[in-house]
Design a protein around this motif. Structure first.
Motif, PDB file in Angstrom:
ATOM      1  N   ALA A 212      -1.647   6.874   8.716  1.00 40.56           N
ATOM      2  CA  ALA A 212      -2.172   6.498  10.160  1.00 40.56           C
ATOM      3  C   ALA A 212      -2.830   7.733  10.838  1.00 40.56           C
ATOM      4  O   ALA A 212      -3.699   7.377  11.895  1.00 40.56           O
ATOM      5  CB  ALA A 212      -0.571   6.373  10.836  1.00 40.56           C
ATOM      6  N   ASP A 213      -2.557   8.889  10.677  1.00 37.44           N
ATOM      7  CA  ASP A 213      -3.426   9.854  11.386  1.00 37.44           C
ATOM      8  C   ASP A 213      -3.751  11.363  10.433  1.00 37.44           C
ATOM      9  O   ASP A 213      -2.380  11.860  10.403  1.00 37.44           O
ATOM     10  CB  ASP A 213      -2.288  10.070  12.648  1.00 37.44           C
ATOM     11  CG  ASP A 213      -2.820  11.152  13.526  1.00 37.44           C
ATOM     12  OD1 ASP A 213      -4.061  11.544  13.396  1.00 37.44           O
ATOM     13  OD2 ASP A 213      -2.493  11.466  14.621  1.00 37.44           O
ATOM     14  N   PRO A 214      -4.698  11.695  10.358  1.00 36.44           N
ATOM     15  CA  PRO A 214      -4.967  12.768   9.834  1.00 36.44           C
ATOM     16  C   PRO A 214      -4.262  14.073  10.636  1.00 36.44           C
ATOM     17  O   PRO A 214      -4.146  15.113   9.962  1.00 36.44           O
ATOM     18  CB  PRO A 214      -6.789  12.863   9.747  1.00 36.44           C
ATOM     19  CG  PRO A 214      -7.095  11.627  10.266  1.00 36.44           C
ATOM     20  CD  PRO A 214      -6.034  10.873  10.770  1.00 36.44           C
ATOM     21  N   ASP A 215      -4.196  13.799  11.825  1.00 33.78           N
ATOM     22  CA  ASP A 215      -3.572  15.172  12.572  1.00 33.78           C
ATOM     23  C   ASP A 215      -2.189  15.392  12.159  1.00 33.78           C
ATOM     24  O   ASP A 215      -1.503  16.486  12.184  1.00 33.78           O
ATOM     25  CB  ASP A 215      -3.691  14.793  13.937  1.00 33.78           C
ATOM     26  CG  ASP A 215      -3.369  15.844  14.836  1.00 33.78           C
ATOM     27  OD1 ASP A 215      -4.325  17.076  14.482  1.00 33.78           O
ATOM     28  OD2 ASP A 215      -2.929  15.893  15.675  1.00 33.78           O
ATOM     29  N   LEU A 216      -1.522  14.356  11.158  1.00 26.74           N
ATOM     30  CA  LEU A 216      -0.187  14.745  10.431  1.00 26.74           C
ATOM     31  C   LEU A 216      -0.355  15.148   9.370  1.00 26.74           C
ATOM     32  O   LEU A 216       0.805  15.384   8.606  1.00 26.74           O
ATOM     33  CB  LEU A 216       0.477  13.334  10.480  1.00 26.74           C
ATOM     34  CG  LEU A 216       0.840  12.775  11.962  1.00 26.74           C
ATOM     35  CD1 LEU A 216       1.020  11.282  11.713  1.00 26.74           C
ATOM     36  CD2 LEU A 216       1.811  13.515  12.635  1.00 26.74           C
ATOM     37  N   HIS A 217      -1.374  15.638   8.678  1.00 27.92           N
ATOM     38  CA  HIS A 217      -1.483  15.783   7.364  1.00 27.92           C
ATOM     39  C   HIS A 217      -0.958  17.263   6.820  1.00 27.92           C
ATOM     40  O   HIS A 217      -0.545  17.511   5.845  1.00 27.92           O
ATOM     41  CB  HIS A 217      -2.813  15.743   6.579  1.00 27.92           C
ATOM     42  CG  HIS A 217      -3.155  14.205   6.504  1.00 27.92           C
ATOM     43  ND1 HIS A 217      -4.742  13.770   6.257  1.00 27.92           N
ATOM     44  CD2 HIS A 217      -2.716  13.177   7.049  1.00 27.92           C
ATOM     45  CE1 HIS A 217      -4.789  12.615   6.280  1.00 27.92           C
ATOM     46  NE2 HIS A 217      -3.598  11.967   6.512  1.00 27.92           N
ATOM     47  N   TYR A 218      -1.329  18.228   7.795  1.00 25.09           N
ATOM     48  CA  TYR A 218      -0.896  19.641   7.689  1.00 25.09           C
ATOM     49  C   TYR A 218      -1.498  20.067   5.956  1.00 25.09           C
ATOM     50  O   TYR A 218      -2.545  19.816   5.854  1.00 25.09           O
ATOM     51  CB  TYR A 218       0.529  20.000   7.826  1.00 25.09           C
ATOM     52  CG  TYR A 218       0.761  19.679   9.380  1.00 25.09           C
ATOM     53  CD1 TYR A 218       0.810  20.656  10.429  1.00 25.09           C
ATOM     54  CD2 TYR A 218       1.287  18.538   9.621  1.00 25.09           C
ATOM     55  CE1 TYR A 218       0.888  20.485  11.590  1.00 25.09           C
ATOM     56  CE2 TYR A 218       1.686  18.286  11.149  1.00 25.09           C
ATOM     57  CZ  TYR A 218       1.658  19.106  12.282  1.00 25.09           C
ATOM     58  OH  TYR A 218       1.840  18.930  13.388  1.00 25.09           O
ATOM     59  N   ASP A 219      -0.777  20.939   5.458  1.00 26.90           N
ATOM     60  CA  ASP A 219      -1.010  21.437   4.487  1.00 26.90           C
ATOM     61  C   ASP A 219      -0.667  20.609   3.086  1.00 26.90           C
ATOM     62  O   ASP A 219      -1.185  20.832   1.907  1.00 26.90           O
ATOM     63  CB  ASP A 219      -0.188  22.793   4.230  1.00 26.90           C
ATOM     64  CG  ASP A 219      -0.719  23.722   5.216  1.00 26.90           C
ATOM     65  OD1 ASP A 219      -1.798  23.840   5.635  1.00 26.90           O
ATOM     66  OD2 ASP A 219       0.312  24.288   5.773  1.00 26.90           O
ATOM     67  N   LEU A 220       0.163  19.456   3.345  1.00 29.11           N
ATOM     68  CA  LEU A 220       0.512  18.766   2.266  1.00 29.11           C
ATOM     69  C   LEU A 220       1.128  17.557   2.617  1.00 29.11           C
ATOM     70  O   LEU A 220       1.634  17.496   3.721  1.00 29.11           O
ATOM     71  CB  LEU A 220       1.578  19.382   1.418  1.00 29.11           C
ATOM     72  CG  LEU A 220       2.397  19.038   0.520  1.00 29.11           C
ATOM     73  CD1 LEU A 220       2.735  20.041  -0.599  1.00 29.11           C
ATOM     74  CD2 LEU A 220       3.657  18.397   0.524  1.00 29.11           C
ATOM     75  N   VAL A 221       0.794  16.271   2.158  1.00 32.04           N
ATOM     76  CA  VAL A 221       1.483  15.025   2.475  1.00 32.04           C
ATOM     77  C   VAL A 221       2.329  14.559   1.167  1.00 32.04           C
ATOM     78  O   VAL A 221       2.160  15.000   0.023  1.00 32.04           O
ATOM     79  CB  VAL A 221       0.455  13.973   2.660  1.00 32.04           C
ATOM     80  CG1 VAL A 221      -0.594  14.420   4.016  1.00 32.04           C
ATOM     81  CG2 VAL A 221      -0.626  13.702   1.609  1.00 32.04           C
ATOM     82  N   ARG A 222       3.338  13.836   1.636  1.00 28.27           N
ATOM     83  CA  ARG A 222       4.395  13.333   0.639  1.00 28.27           C
ATOM     84  C   ARG A 222       4.337  12.174   0.704  1.00 28.27           C
ATOM     85  O   ARG A 222       4.885  11.255   1.282  1.00 28.27           O
ATOM     86  CB  ARG A 222       5.725  13.898   0.847  1.00 28.27           C
ATOM     87  CG  ARG A 222       5.802  15.367   1.448  1.00 28.27           C
ATOM     88  CD  ARG A 222       7.332  15.630   1.928  1.00 28.27           C
ATOM     89  NE  ARG A 222       8.035  14.809   2.699  1.00 28.27           N
ATOM     90  CZ  ARG A 222       7.860  15.308   4.257  1.00 28.27           C
ATOM     91  NH1 ARG A 222       7.488  16.446   4.632  1.00 28.27           N
ATOM     92  NH2 ARG A 222       8.397  14.311   5.045  1.00 28.27           N
ATOM     93  N   THR A 223       3.397  11.414  -0.423  1.00 27.23           N
ATOM     94  CA  THR A 223       3.293   9.827  -0.418  1.00 27.23           C
ATOM     95  C   THR A 223       4.112   9.295  -1.594  1.00 27.23           C
ATOM     96  O   THR A 223       4.055   9.857  -2.782  1.00 27.23           O
ATOM     97  CB  THR A 223       1.967   9.619  -0.335  1.00 27.23           C
ATOM     98  OG1 THR A 223       1.310  10.436  -1.803  1.00 27.23           O
ATOM     99  CG2 THR A 223       1.040   9.902   0.534  1.00 27.23           C
ATOM    100  N   GLY A 224       4.827   8.294  -1.214  1.00 26.62           N
ATOM    101  CA  GLY A 224       5.446   7.468  -2.205  1.00 26.62           C
ATOM    102  C   GLY A 224       4.936   6.175  -2.468  1.00 26.62           C
ATOM    103  O   GLY A 224       3.860   5.889  -3.085  1.00 26.62           O
ATOM    104  N   LEU A 225       5.466   5.352  -1.219  1.00 23.42           N
ATOM    105  CA  LEU A 225       4.954   3.931  -1.464  1.00 23.42           C
ATOM    106  C   LEU A 225       3.554   3.674  -1.457  1.00 23.42           C
ATOM    107  O   LEU A 225       3.053   2.667  -2.447  1.00 23.42           O
ATOM    108  CB  LEU A 225       5.422   3.195  -0.230  1.00 23.42           C
ATOM    109  CG  LEU A 225       5.354   1.614  -0.254  1.00 23.42           C
ATOM    110  CD1 LEU A 225       6.533   1.117  -1.010  1.00 23.42           C
ATOM    111  CD2 LEU A 225       5.373   0.932   1.407  1.00 23.42           C
ATOM    112  N   ALA A 226       2.627   4.448  -1.164  1.00 22.92           N
ATOM    113  CA  ALA A 226       1.154   4.304  -1.067  1.00 22.92           C
ATOM    114  C   ALA A 226       0.732   4.522  -2.226  1.00 22.92           C
ATOM    115  O   ALA A 226      -0.127   3.701  -2.987  1.00 22.92           O
ATOM    116  CB  ALA A 226       0.264   5.061  -0.186  1.00 22.92           C
ATOM    117  N   LEU A 227       1.113   5.630  -3.224  1.00 26.30           N
ATOM    118  CA  LEU A 227       0.863   5.669  -4.568  1.00 26.30           C
ATOM    119  C   LEU A 227       0.930   4.513  -5.307  1.00 26.30           C
ATOM    120  O   LEU A 227       0.146   4.145  -6.390  1.00 26.30           O
ATOM    121  CB  LEU A 227       1.828   6.798  -5.206  1.00 26.30           C
ATOM    122  CG  LEU A 227       1.860   8.277  -4.916  1.00 26.30           C
ATOM    123  CD1 LEU A 227       2.856   8.805  -5.855  1.00 26.30           C
ATOM    124  CD2 LEU A 227       0.429   8.663  -5.156  1.00 26.30           C
TER     125      LEU A 227
END
Ligand SMILES: *Cc1c(COP(=O)(O)O)cnc(C)c1O
Length: 387
Positions: A212-227
């Motif tokens: 949704a928004d690169p501004d929410l990425h910070y230092d790490l993103v925790r992706t489950g479903l999209a993987l």
């Protein structure tokens, strides 16, 4: 035919090409300094945690996330050395010892848990502090976050590796609540930074927020479903091209023709209105095909979409193959995934059941062997030409 099609009655196919494509596609959304944590809890959403972890790490993920201690231990037992964040809470000294021994990185949610860690740890351990900014699940409230962080900072052997929170509504097209959570998180970050803690990683995004928004990425993103190639919500599919990783298939074990008026399966929930070719397929609710989908499920045989008929039973179900006169004993039926031009997605099942695709993916039981495949993409993108 593949070997497993001859020895298994039903199975889950895990397409590692699709998984690796998804990891690369997600990485492509991130700044180079943002890391990708592959969420592999619940046996990698039913795909098989060890295989998925190895494949995700090879494709560019640098962290793994699990929900429970045994899930973390399974990855360590398989020899996976990557940092593993334990997303769930651990409360007892016995758990703390096992976490430390396996060098898992725990989430500390409360001062009490922090004290249990401090009393139990004999050597330093990287820990992650969970702040509740509005999910009301795990974590210390954002209002008391600073005291919590400072308390942990003073404890022996706890090294604060990150401060994080979790979003409750990142898949909602209306971003208002998500923005409120981000503001609260930002407030905590400002307090913590001005108190002199500057080294800690920050993270907030699940799959939906990552898209949704690169501004929410910070230092790490925790992706489950999209993987796993699914979108948390339809409007998020515009941001990246993902490919479903999981397919569910089973073999036809018998074909028969029934006369009009003949009932099918327990309770005769289906009664043929005309002469019908019925194929019995070796998959049922004990494999994770929900019985509530009886008479509402579809399957694909020889590239043709056909209806499932009658009650789904524990180990078997029936499909109407009148439209596929050549369908015969031994051949493969697709319940989830693609066959020819047809495809059935976990979203289709979720919609029919009134649930979400996450629950469908992790509902496939271990009776179904996981087999890995490397499928060529249906629409291979041609390499962009530079001149
Ligand atoms: C499960 C989980 C995720 C992943 O969520 P998806 O919507 O599947 O990307 C991220 N963070 C935490 C804390 C989780 O529990």
């Amino acid at each position: 035919m593949q070997n497993w099609e001859l020895t298994h009655r039903a199975w889950v196919e895990v397409d590692l090409n699709a998984l690796e494509h998804n990891v690369r596609a997600l990485r492509g959304l991130l700044k180079p300094s943002t890391e990708l944590l592959a969420v592999v809890k619940a046996d990698a959403y039913g795909h098989g945690a060890v295989t998925v972890s190895q494949s995700a790490l090879a494709a560019g993920a640098t962290w793994l996330g699990v929900a429970t201690l045994p899930e973390g231990l399974e990855l360590r037992a398989a020899g996976i050395p990557a940092p593993i964040l334990l997303l769930g809470a651990t409360n007892t000294p016995e758990e703390v010892q096992a976490v430390a021994q396996a060098q898992l990185q725990p989430t500390i949610c409360t001062p009490k848990q922090a004290l249990t860690y401090a009393e139990t740890l004999a050597t330093p351990l990287a820990v992650h502090l969970k702040i509740d900014t509005g999910m009301s699940r795990l974590g210390t409230s954002w209002q008391s976050a600073l005291e919590f962080v400072q308390l942990v900072q003073r404890l022996p052997n706890l090294k604060i590796a990150s401060i994080y929170s979790h979003l409750a509504t990142a898949d909602d097209p209306n971003p208002a609540l998500m923005q409120l959570q981000q503001q609260r998180f930002e407030q905590v970050v400002a307090q913590v930074r001005s108190a002199g803690l500057t080294e800690q990683r920050l993270h907030l995004a699940n799959s939906a927020a990552t898209l949704a928004d690169p501004d929410l990425h910070y230092d790490l993103v925790r992706t489950g479903l999209a993987l796993y190639g699914l979108y948390s919500a339809p409007h998020l599919s515009l941001h990246v091209d993902l490919r479903p990783v999981l397919q569910v298939r089973a073999r036809i074990t018998q074909v028969k023709t029934i006369a009009p008026g003949t009932g099918v399966s327990y309770g005769h929930l289906f009664v043929a209105s005309q002469e019908t070719r019925v194929a019995t397929v070796a998959i049922g609710y004990a494999d994770g095909v929900p019985r509530l989908l009886s008479n509402r499920l579809q399957a694909i045989v020889r590239g043709v979409r056909v209806p499932q008929i009658g009650a789904i039973t524990m180990d078997q179900c029936m499909i109407d193959v009148t439209a596929v006169p050549d369908a015969q004993e031994g051949e493969v039926v697709t319940f989830l995934g693609e066959d020819g031009a047809e495809q059935i997605s976990a979203e289709d099942w979720a919609e029919a059941l009134g649930t979400i695709s996450w629950e469908i993916l992790c509902g496939f039981k271990h009776r179904l062997p996981r087999v890995t495949v490397r499928r060529a993409p249906q629409f291979e993108q041609s390499a962009p030409s530079s001149r």
